[in-house]
Design a protein around this motif. Sequence first.
Motif, short mmCIF file in Angstrom:
data_model
loop_
_atom_site.label_atom_id
_atom_site.label_comp_id
_atom_site.label_asym_id
_atom_site.label_seq_id
_atom_site.Cartn_x
_atom_site.Cartn_y
_atom_site.Cartn_z
N MET A 191 0.83 -1.21 0.00
CA MET A 191 0.00 0.00 0.00
C MET A 191 0.86 1.25 0.00
O MET A 191 0.60 2.19 -0.76
CB MET A 191 -0.91 0.02 1.25
CG MET A 191 -2.13 -0.84 1.13
SD MET A 191 -3.14 -0.93 2.63
CE MET A 191 -3.12 0.68 3.31
N GLU A 192 1.86 1.29 0.85
CA GLU A 192 2.75 2.46 0.92
C GLU A 192 3.42 2.71 -0.44
O GLU A 192 3.50 3.85 -0.89
CB GLU A 192 3.81 2.26 2.00
CG GLU A 192 3.28 2.26 3.41
CD GLU A 192 2.78 3.61 3.85
OE1 GLU A 192 3.30 4.64 3.37
OE2 GLU A 192 1.84 3.65 4.66
N GLN A 193 3.89 1.62 -1.05
CA GLN A 193 4.56 1.74 -2.34
C GLN A 193 3.59 2.26 -3.41
O GLN A 193 3.94 3.12 -4.21
CB GLN A 193 5.11 0.37 -2.74
CG GLN A 193 5.97 0.37 -3.96
CD GLN A 193 6.44 -1.04 -4.28
OE1 GLN A 193 5.74 -2.01 -4.01
NE2 GLN A 193 7.63 -1.13 -4.84
N ALA A 194 2.36 1.77 -3.41
CA ALA A 194 1.38 2.19 -4.41
C ALA A 194 0.96 3.63 -4.19
O ALA A 194 0.79 4.39 -5.16
CB ALA A 194 0.16 1.28 -4.36
N VAL A 195 0.81 4.03 -2.95
CA VAL A 195 0.41 5.40 -2.66
C VAL A 195 1.51 6.37 -3.09
O VAL A 195 1.24 7.42 -3.67
CB VAL A 195 0.07 5.57 -1.16
CG1 VAL A 195 -0.05 7.02 -0.78
CG2 VAL A 195 -1.22 4.84 -0.85
N VAL A 232 -3.00 -1.26 -5.71
CA VAL A 232 -2.78 -2.12 -4.54
C VAL A 232 -3.44 -3.47 -4.76
O VAL A 232 -2.84 -4.51 -4.46
CB VAL A 232 -3.32 -1.43 -3.26
CG1 VAL A 232 -3.38 -2.40 -2.10
CG2 VAL A 232 -2.47 -0.25 -2.90
N ARG A 233 -4.65 -3.50 -5.27
CA ARG A 233 -5.33 -4.78 -5.52
C ARG A 233 -4.53 -5.62 -6.53
O ARG A 233 -4.37 -6.83 -6.34
CB ARG A 233 -6.74 -4.54 -6.04
CG ARG A 233 -7.71 -4.10 -4.96
CD ARG A 233 -9.11 -3.97 -5.50
NE ARG A 233 -9.66 -5.21 -6.00
CZ ARG A 233 -10.44 -6.03 -5.30
NH1 ARG A 233 -10.74 -5.74 -4.06
NH2 ARG A 233 -10.92 -7.12 -5.85
N ARG A 234 -4.01 -4.99 -7.57
CA ARG A 234 -3.22 -5.71 -8.56
C ARG A 234 -1.95 -6.27 -7.94
O ARG A 234 -1.59 -7.43 -8.15
CB ARG A 234 -2.91 -4.78 -9.75
CG ARG A 234 -2.22 -5.48 -10.90
CD ARG A 234 -2.04 -4.57 -12.11
NE ARG A 234 -1.27 -3.36 -11.79
CZ ARG A 234 -1.77 -2.13 -11.81
NH1 ARG A 234 -3.02 -1.91 -12.14
NH2 ARG A 234 -1.01 -1.09 -11.51
#
Length: 187
Positions: A136-140, A158-160
Amino acid sequence: MPRKSFSGFHSKAANDAPNIEPTNEKDGPFFDSLEEYSTYQDLTAFPEKIAREASFRFKVISYLAGKCDKIVPKTIESYRAELPRASNGKVPSAITIYRWWLNFQASDFNLTSLAPNLKGRGNTKCKVEKTVDAIMEQAVEGVISGRRINISSAYRRVRRKVRQYNLEHGTKYEYPKYESIRKCTFQ
């Protein structure tokens, strides 16, 4: 029909209220006084406000134990009007006093069990696995732009990523909720 004032319903004066301060004779089945019960593990370890609240709870319970044969919500309710008022003027409900009694009894009458638990409040526990949190942190970080934060694209990313991680490592991590992503972006 003549009107009665609200104060007419409670005609007892303030000095007629029962005194719950410990006296020389036994007030309740527990201890002669709060000072007599003091041990090394007493309320001095707590801040003053919490210690005052715990001693107030102890006084309420010892008063009820001296008056009632069995402390249950029904008997507490009958004596609730006689209970001492807290510093802010509120009398706790019968269920709250009964909960104090259950905690006190379960701790084998340990005075520190009456101290309020102020640390365990709030929605502060992480409900997402550490691996998913890192994703999540990386995607954000990947979707934050200088002008606008696009939460829906972060949520899809995040889902992917979680789906890919589950397939590669054979795990079954759940997808985080949309609200978790939104909170993560605004921290």
